[in-house]
Design an enzyme around this catalytic site. Structure first.
Site, PDB file in Angstrom:
ATOM      1  N   CYS A 189      76.155  49.225  39.741  1.00  0.00           N
ATOM      2  CA  CYS A 189      76.799  49.958  38.833  1.00  0.00           C
ATOM      3  C   CYS A 189      75.756  50.698  37.699  1.00  0.00           C
ATOM      4  O   CYS A 189      74.912  51.502  38.287  1.00  0.00           O
ATOM      5  CB  CYS A 189      77.818  49.324  38.081  1.00  0.00           C
ATOM      6  SG  CYS A 189      78.730  50.318  36.856  1.00  0.00           S
ATOM      7  N   HIS A 209      85.068  49.498  43.515  1.00  0.00           N
ATOM      8  CA  HIS A 209      83.855  49.355  42.494  1.00  0.00           C
ATOM      9  C   HIS A 209      83.605  48.047  42.327  1.00  0.00           C
ATOM     10  O   HIS A 209      84.418  47.226  41.880  1.00  0.00           O
ATOM     11  CB  HIS A 209      83.955  50.212  41.270  1.00  0.00           C
ATOM     12  CG  HIS A 209      82.978  50.320  40.433  1.00  0.00           C
ATOM     13  ND1 HIS A 209      81.941  51.163  40.658  1.00  0.00           N
ATOM     14  CD2 HIS A 209      82.413  49.541  39.534  1.00  0.00           C
ATOM     15  CE1 HIS A 209      80.902  51.073  39.812  1.00  0.00           C
ATOM     16  NE2 HIS A 209      81.144  50.087  38.999  1.00  0.00           N
ATOM     17  N   ASP A 244      86.117  53.811  45.197  1.00  0.00           N
ATOM     18  CA  ASP A 244      85.923  53.808  43.939  1.00  0.00           C
ATOM     19  C   ASP A 244      86.398  54.820  42.802  1.00  0.00           C
ATOM     20  O   ASP A 244      85.882  55.985  42.871  1.00  0.00           O
ATOM     21  CB  ASP A 244      84.080  53.756  44.016  1.00  0.00           C
ATOM     22  CG  ASP A 244      83.548  53.425  42.773  1.00  0.00           C
ATOM     23  OD1 ASP A 244      84.095  53.303  41.728  1.00  0.00           O
ATOM     24  OD2 ASP A 244      82.561  52.802  42.881  1.00  0.00           O
TER      25      ASP A 244
END
Length: 245
Positions: free
Chosen positions: A132, A212, A179
């Site tokens: 991330c 995600h 995501d």
């Protein structure tokens, strides 16, 4: 799933109930988690944490997995003492919080860690992975740091460096099909720019049905059909590192 409706998907799923096999060390002004493999090696991987910081059990689990695959793994505190994000924080303040934690301003810390790995751990071939926020930091480092050999960016936030694609080192990009934080349109544009501007090996891979954080975050609602993709993501990461380190 209540937490799936929150503004940021970064906290989908639970933390692992995991203590870690490594140890915490002080490297100049930086605290770090280090895990070493049973046999001596000159290969190392810097692990760049997500918004939840260097102490997240999930990230330490990934560092230990790298060590089990023969790498010295180190996860430094790239926030250098600033508080990591907490799921209980007010998401309305997230953008302001993020402004004080720039994924492009980690070069000083990376240089310190590279020196430590070289002088104290005997590392000669060093790569980097990140998740991330840390995935975006990997892209930043692959664009400019001459001392790293390769990188794996796991759902790295594309918008941080979307205008830069001339990578110096082979880089593997892992993305999730579903995501909400990184739309597939952004992934397509990234692929186009890499094709136009990148002169080193790279791969962009989208994992079907995943969200995600899928590789390193334990999902509360994990489905049997998700597990093969989670394992595939880990295997792909290791295979890429094995190829270039």
């Amino acid at each position: 799933m209540a937490n799936e409706s929150r503004p940021c998907p970064c906290d989908i799923g639970d933390r692992f109930d995991y203590g870690g096999r490594g140890q915490e060390v002080q490297v100049e002004h930086i605290k770090a988690y280090v895990c070493k493999p049973p046999a001596s090696t000159d290969k190392a991987v810097i692990v760049i944490h997500d918004i939840f910081g260097w102490q997240l059990p999930n990230t330490r689990y990934m560092a230990d997995m790298l060590a089990a695959n023969g790498y010295i793994a180190i996860c430094p505190d790239f926030y250098v003492g600033q508080e990591a994000w907490k799921p209980s924080n007010d998401w309305g303040s997230f953008d302001d919080w993020l402004k004080t934690r720039n994924a492009a301003k980690i070069d000083k810390e990376v240089d310190v860690i590279l020196k430590y790995l070289s002088e104290r751990c005997g590392a000669k071939k060093i790569g980097v992975i990140g998740f991330c926020w840390g995935g975006a930091a990997v892209q930043h480092l692959m664009l400019k740091n001459p001392h790293l050999k390769t990188g794996v960016s796991l759902y790295g936030v594309i918008r941080f460096f979307e205008d830069r694609s001339s990578l110096l080192h082979p880089t593997f990009f892992i993305f999730a099909e579903k995501d909400d934080y990184i739309p597939l349109e952004q992934v397509t544009v990234l692929e186009q720019k890499l094709k136009q501007n990148c002169n080193v090996d790279y791969q962009v891979k989208i994992y079907p049905g995943q969200t995600h954080g899928f590789v390193h975050r334990k999902r509360e609602d994990i489905n049997p059909q998700d597990k093969p993709y989670i394992e595939e993501g880990k295997k792909d990461m290791i295979n890429w590192l094995n190829k270039y380190l």
